[in-house]
Design a protein around this motif. Structure first.
Motif, mmCIF file in Angstrom:
data_model
loop_
_atom_site.group_PDB
_atom_site.id
_atom_site.type_symbol
_atom_site.label_atom_id
_atom_site.label_comp_id
_atom_site.label_asym_id
_atom_site.label_seq_id
_atom_site.Cartn_x
_atom_site.Cartn_y
_atom_site.Cartn_z
ATOM 1 N N ILE A 1 0.441 -1.495 0.085
ATOM 2 C CA ILE A 1 -0.059 0.085 -0.034
ATOM 3 C C ILE A 1 0.236 1.095 -0.095
ATOM 4 C CG2 ILE A 1 -1.861 1.497 0.946
ATOM 5 C CD1 ILE A 1 -2.866 -1.816 2.361
ATOM 6 N N ARG A 2 0.767 1.865 -1.433
ATOM 7 C CA ARG A 2 1.666 3.532 -0.912
ATOM 8 C C ARG A 2 0.470 4.841 -0.557
ATOM 9 N NH1 ARG A 2 5.100 5.833 -5.126
ATOM 10 N NH2 ARG A 2 4.918 3.753 -6.195
ATOM 11 N N PHE A 3 0.906 4.989 0.164
ATOM 12 C CA PHE A 3 0.598 6.451 1.112
ATOM 13 C C PHE A 3 1.213 7.692 0.525
ATOM 14 C CE2 PHE A 3 -0.752 2.956 4.211
ATOM 15 C CZ PHE A 3 -2.467 3.730 4.478
ATOM 16 N N THR A 4 0.908 8.600 -0.274
ATOM 17 C CA THR A 4 0.997 9.769 -0.204
ATOM 18 C C THR A 4 0.185 11.226 0.160
ATOM 19 O OG1 THR A 4 1.316 8.590 -3.036
ATOM 20 C CG2 THR A 4 1.164 11.285 -2.671
ATOM 21 N N VAL A 5 1.349 11.507 1.216
ATOM 22 C CA VAL A 5 0.889 12.155 2.122
ATOM 23 C C VAL A 5 1.917 13.592 1.753
ATOM 24 C CG1 VAL A 5 1.233 12.947 4.659
ATOM 25 C CG2 VAL A 5 1.631 10.007 3.810
ATOM 26 N N THR A 6 0.623 14.636 1.883
ATOM 27 C CA THR A 6 0.512 15.762 1.082
ATOM 28 C C THR A 6 0.666 16.528 1.580
ATOM 29 O OG1 THR A 6 -0.469 15.593 -1.008
ATOM 30 C CG2 THR A 6 -0.495 17.666 -0.700
ATOM 31 N N ARG B 1 4.863 13.735 0.474
ATOM 32 C CA ARG B 1 6.340 12.095 0.659
ATOM 33 C C ARG B 1 5.716 10.735 0.662
ATOM 34 N NH1 ARG B 1 10.559 11.777 4.848
ATOM 35 N NH2 ARG B 1 11.561 9.648 4.360
ATOM 36 N N ASP B 2 5.764 9.923 0.039
ATOM 37 C CA ASP B 2 5.281 9.000 -0.439
ATOM 38 C C ASP B 2 5.565 7.778 1.133
ATOM 39 O OD1 ASP B 2 3.381 9.236 -2.512
ATOM 40 O OD2 ASP B 2 5.426 7.681 -3.662
#
Length: 389
Positions: A57-62, A94-95
């Motif tokens: 699972i990829r969380f792209t955090v902005t 950031r991922d």
């Protein structure tokens, strides 16, 4: 640098099972991840979905707030850290890529990187019937990498125990010259595996808490409490040297906590994503503490720690490099180049068996080190996504 919520920084030892790479090497590793987004604001931590299929699972955090922020994925107890993305500046993204077994987790953000965080919410990794073909040769490489790293951690903590015993004896007996000589060379064994050491509850703050990170009423123990007493000329005006009794209490606690850590790392196993995120975490330690000179406030031995963090990150990378060559040879080449460039800058600062004191570095030398840490950080942050398919 210990902070609240770092009770199990390196993906929660024991939380995750080993998930093997698929039988085919993907041309686009990102396509094999479930992609989610996270909006970290001053008051909330909004994840685009509260569940996803188990696996990668990829969380792209902005960061939409006005402070540097962190994103956490916590285990089902709400405390142990399964994965984290740190030092995300305002307006930046950031991922975080993690490899999850089916089960319950929590998500949370921490604007300002202090306090209890905001927006803590339940997250579920759901069971899936999808079965990936296992590449037996690749699976064997992964098993070897995981096993080799477990041996490395055990060896480094074993050396930390031995060095700490000698350091503590010298300090307790008032042999400050010997203690100062052992301080940095012993701490390198901690710094090489710092992300693992941070995995075990309150041992991290007991052993490595800086004075600047103390919370009101918190007892200060560990290496940095002793560091201040060993370099009193660097302390604030009016600092009073510790009593014999306080020295004895600090060393007894330091030796006991280090022995506890040694016991806890025996038999610990790792996954591929734990290793890759561990390498990223060690470089974060360099960027947020060592290259700024904030870690060793009085001894100014930050470059010993800097080198040790890089050593640990390089060991983690080298352990998975043969696998990366099969999934993204260009990324491997970039990492090889950037690691070598950073090491060349550190080698310039070598003095005998040690390094130049951080306080003696010029602004240009500090800037060059910081720039190269950033240059390495960019490809290193892609490592997990390139391997965990």
């Amino acid at each position: 640098m210990p902070r609240v919520l770092r009770s199990a920084r390196l993906l929660g030892v024991g939380v995750l099972g080993v998930t093997l790479l698929g039988g085919c090497v993907a041309n686009d590793p990102a396509a094999s991840h479930t992609a989610l987004t996270v909006d970290s604001s001053a008051t909330d931590c909004a994840v685009s979905a509260n569940e996803a299929p188990a696996g990668s699972i990829r969380f792209t955090v902005t960061n939409s707030g006005d402070q540097v922020t962190e994103f956490y994925l916590l285990a089902d107890d709400g405390l142990r850290i399964v994965g984290e993305a740190e030092n995300i500046g305002p307006g930046l993204s950031r991922d975080l890529v993690v490899q999850l077994d089916a089960g319950s987790y929590f998500t949370a953000c921490k604007p300002g990187m202090t306090g209890d965080g905001v927006g803590k919410a339940e997250f579920t990794a759901t069971k899936t019937d999808a079965a990936a073909a296992v590449d037996v040769d690749l699976a064997a490489q992964i098993d070897t990498a995981n096993s080799d790293y477990a041996s490395y951690v055990s060896d480094q903590i074993g050396q930390l125990v031995t060095g700490t015993d000698s350091f503590a004896a010298a300090y307790r007996n008032g042999d400050d010259d010997t203690a100062r000589g052992l301080y940095a060379s012993t701490r390198v064994h901690w710094e090489r595996v710092e992300t693992i050491a941070e995995s075990f509850g309150d041992l991290d703050p007991k052993l490595d808490l800086r004075e600047a990170d103390l919370e009101q009423g918190q007892e200060w123990t560990g290496w940095h409490a002793i560091e201040k007493d060993l370099w009193p000329a660097e302390a604030e005006a009016g600092f009073e040297a510790y009593s014999t009794e306080k020295r004895a209490a600090l060393t007894q606690q330091l030796v006991a906590d280090t022995a506890t850590l040694h016991t806890k790392v025996q038999g610990v196993s790792f996954t591929l994503s734990q290793q890759t995120n561990g390498a990223i975490g060690l470089l974060d330690e360099v960027a947020t503490g060592k290259v700024t000179g904030e870690e060793e406030t009085w001894s100014h031995t930050d470059l010993w720690d800097f080198q040790a963090n890089v050593d640990g990150a390089r060991v983690l990378y080298d352990g998975v490099r043969s696998i990366l060559l099969q999934t993204d040879a260009d990324l491997a080449a970039s990492l090889d180049t950037e690691f070598a460039s950073l090491q060349a800058l550190l080698d310039v600062q070598r003095v005998g068996d040690g390094f130049t004191l951080y306080s003696a570095l010029t602004p240009a030398e500090i800037r060059a080190l910081a720039d190269q840490v950033n240059a390495l950080g960019e490809p290193l942050n892609q490592l997990t996504a390139a391997l965990v398919l």
